[in-house]
Write an enzyme that holds these catalytic residues in place. Structure first.
Site, PDB file in Angstrom:
ATOM      1  N   HIS A 170       0.913  -1.274   0.013  1.00  0.00           N
ATOM      2  CA  HIS A 170      -0.032   0.087  -0.174  1.00  0.00           C
ATOM      3  C   HIS A 170       0.952   1.311  -0.097  1.00  0.00           C
ATOM      4  CE1 HIS A 170      -4.092   1.710   0.722  1.00  0.00           C
ATOM      5  NE2 HIS A 170      -3.501   2.752   1.247  1.00  0.00           N
ATOM      6  N   HIS A 175      -2.387  -3.168   4.649  1.00  0.00           N
ATOM      7  CA  HIS A 175      -1.605  -2.315   5.456  1.00  0.00           C
ATOM      8  C   HIS A 175      -2.170  -2.247   6.770  1.00  0.00           C
ATOM      9  CE1 HIS A 175      -4.873   0.115   3.734  1.00  0.00           C
ATOM     10  NE2 HIS A 175      -4.321   1.191   4.589  1.00  0.00           N
ATOM     11  N   ASP A 204       0.241   5.473  -1.272  1.00  0.00           N
ATOM     12  CA  ASP A 204      -0.769   6.647  -1.421  1.00  0.00           C
ATOM     13  C   ASP A 204      -0.282   7.647  -2.449  1.00  0.00           C
ATOM     14  OD1 ASP A 204      -3.547   6.039  -0.359  1.00  0.00           O
ATOM     15  OD2 ASP A 204      -2.334   6.002   1.663  1.00  0.00           O
ATOM     16  N   ASP A 212       2.196   2.172   3.862  1.00  0.00           N
ATOM     17  CA  ASP A 212       1.351   3.391   3.876  1.00  0.00           C
ATOM     18  C   ASP A 212       1.969   4.568   3.821  1.00  0.00           C
ATOM     19  OD1 ASP A 212      -1.232   4.619   3.753  1.00  0.00           O
ATOM     20  OD2 ASP A 212      -1.755   4.421   5.709  1.00  0.00           O
ATOM     21  N   HIS A 260      -8.854  -1.946   7.597  1.00  0.00           N
ATOM     22  CA  HIS A 260      -9.899  -1.113   7.920  1.00  0.00           C
ATOM     23  C   HIS A 260     -11.193  -1.612   8.160  1.00  0.00           C
ATOM     24  CE1 HIS A 260      -8.012   2.678   7.045  1.00  0.00           C
ATOM     25  NE2 HIS A 260      -7.445   2.332   5.667  1.00  0.00           N
ATOM     26  N   HIS A 317     -13.374   1.553   4.242  1.00  0.00           N
ATOM     27  CA  HIS A 317     -12.202   2.798   4.760  1.00  0.00           C
ATOM     28  C   HIS A 317     -12.750   3.005   6.138  1.00  0.00           C
ATOM     29  CE1 HIS A 317      -9.663   6.145   5.106  1.00  0.00           C
ATOM     30  NE2 HIS A 317      -8.622   5.140   4.589  1.00  0.00           N
ATOM     31  N   GLU A 339      -9.089   1.082  -2.293  1.00  0.00           N
ATOM     32  CA  GLU A 339      -9.263   1.193  -0.998  1.00  0.00           C
ATOM     33  C   GLU A 339     -10.561   2.112  -0.447  1.00  0.00           C
ATOM     34  OE1 GLU A 339      -6.524   2.788   3.063  1.00  0.00           O
ATOM     35  OE2 GLU A 339      -6.583   3.752   1.009  1.00  0.00           O
TER      36      GLU A 339
END
Length: 424
Positions: free
Chosen positions: A51, A247, A53, A355, A226, A185, A158
């Protein structure tokens, strides 16, 4: 016989001083030398992170212009980005799942549109740097691309709200290249409970179970980062393919609801899935988690005392933070979670999911994507073998992907699922 035993004992005793002296003079590999050894391992085994971003960072900071910064430059001094090509290379990254995250605060239809835009962003990043990146959609792709000296680029969604409660949209996202979808999420969806929102369904509702089944059919990995613990357990019950946590970290080390409880870690052995340990300070440090909880309570208190006066709330909140500085997570916190997941789930079920560029702060020693050799070197110095490091870095993820691909191949003759969400 007794005489022989006495002779062996005497010979062994005579050797002990020499062995002891040899042990005392044997060179101890430095951390730098161990890092160099790690890089040798990663030349043969692709390190696959679950993961990153960076696409969202481009959307937020550069109007989705992937040339808003030059990724061929080290951006550590000129930007707040955690990711660029020099640091990816320094970190030995061989495969990266780029997150196509969009906010849970969007309407579901807006989220669907924005997610397709983020998929386009990933593809434009790859097209903009073809000497470095190449899109991968299978485990074999990752191996081939890594052998060519490039970084395999994979797409992970995600937030299940992006499918707008439509299995048809789910299939289209898969055709567009999305290889996993995180079921929720920060907020619960119309069919699955989030770990950081009020529960609606006690896990997955019936339509949520159909989402998982269709993901199995089309070869899309079920990502349980999540989600609530109940959603984790329901997904494990329903899924015929291994699941992933792209993650997440361990609840037994840090009591954050985003983390994975022990009973779910234990189920990884039967399911075949993988928990990719994240580096988010509030998820890996109990001190940071407790500080964040106290900060949230103080913020709520100040808002209740000063309604309509946000300037005063901010001023007094700043004073509170100055008097109560946030503690720092460290590389050792990351290592502790990796070790814990290994101990509970087994060496075949642990991976890495940093992350990066999805958080404002990172642990000391893990400030950017160049940190992986430092983490892996620490594990080796803690007793991990080269075979262990290969599994953690990439072999476990490659196995999971191949098993997901195998389940999808077996289901190839099944018709697409036409289930619909019941009217609310």
């Amino acid at each position: 016989m007794m005489r022989k035993l006495m002779m062996v004992a005497a010979a062994t005793a005579a050797l002990l001083p020499a062995i002891s002296a040899q042990a005392q003079t044997a060179p101890v590999r430095s951390h730098a030398a161990t890092e160099a050894h790690v890089r040798q391992i990663l030349r043969r085994t692709p390190l696959i992170d679950g993961h990153n971003d960076l696409p969202w960072a481009f959307r937020q900071g550069y109007q989705n212009d992937v040339h808003g910064v030059d990724l061929t430059s080290d951006l550590s001094m000129s930007t707040r980005l955690h990711t660029d090509i020099p640091r990816l290379r320094e970190g030995g990254v061989g495969g990266q799942f780029w997150s196509v995250y969009v906010s849970a605060n969007m309407s579901q239809l807006e989220a669907a549109k924005a997610t397709f835009e983020q998929i386009d962003t990933v593809k434009r990043i790859v097209a903009g740097y073809p000497q470095t990146f190449e899109i991968a959609t299978t485990a074999d792709d990752i191996v081939r691309i890594h052998r060519q000296g490039k970084i395999a680029s994979l797409i992970g969604m995600e937030g299940g709200y992006s499918i707008d409660d439509s299995l048809g949209l789910l299939r289209e996202f898969r055709r567009a290249g999305a290889l996993y979808m995180t079921l929720t999420h920060s907020k619960s969806t119309n069919w699955a409970d989030s770990g950081t929102d009020a529960p609606k369904w006690g896990g997955l509702n019936p339509f949520g179970e159909e989402v998982v089944k269709e993901m199995n059919r089309i070869g899309m990995m079920v990502d349980l980062s999540h989600v609530s613990a109940e959603t984790m357990r329901d997904a494990l019950r329903v899924s015929e393919a291994p699941v992933i946590f792209s993650h997440s970290s361990a609840l037994g080390v840090t009591a954050h609801p985003r983390n994975v409880p022990d009973d779910v870690l234990a189920q990884m052995k039967d399911n075949g899935g993988i928990v990719m340990v994240t580096f988010v300070p509030g998820f890996i440090s109990e001190q940071v988690r407790e500080w964040s909880s106290r900060r949230a309570a103080e913020d709520a208190r100040l808002k209740s005392l000063n309604p309509g006066d946000p300037d005063r709330v901010k001023r007094e909140m700043d004073q509170w933070i100055a008097a109560n500085p946030i503690p720092r997570a460290t590389l050792q916190d990351v290592v502790a979670h990796i070790q814990y997941v290994r101990d509970k789930a087994g060496i075949d079920h642990v991976g890495l999911g940093g992350d990066f560029d999805g958080v404002d702060s990172l642990p000391v020693g893990v400030e950017a994507v160049d940190a992986y050799p430092r983490i892996l070197a620490q594990l080796i110095q803690n007793g991990w073998t080269d075979a262990d490091i290969r599994k953690l870095s990439g072999e476990n993820m490659l196995r999971v992907m191949r098993q997901v691909e195998s389940v999808a191949a077996r289901k190839q003759g099944e018709r697409p699922n036409l289930s619909r969400m019941p009217q609310q």
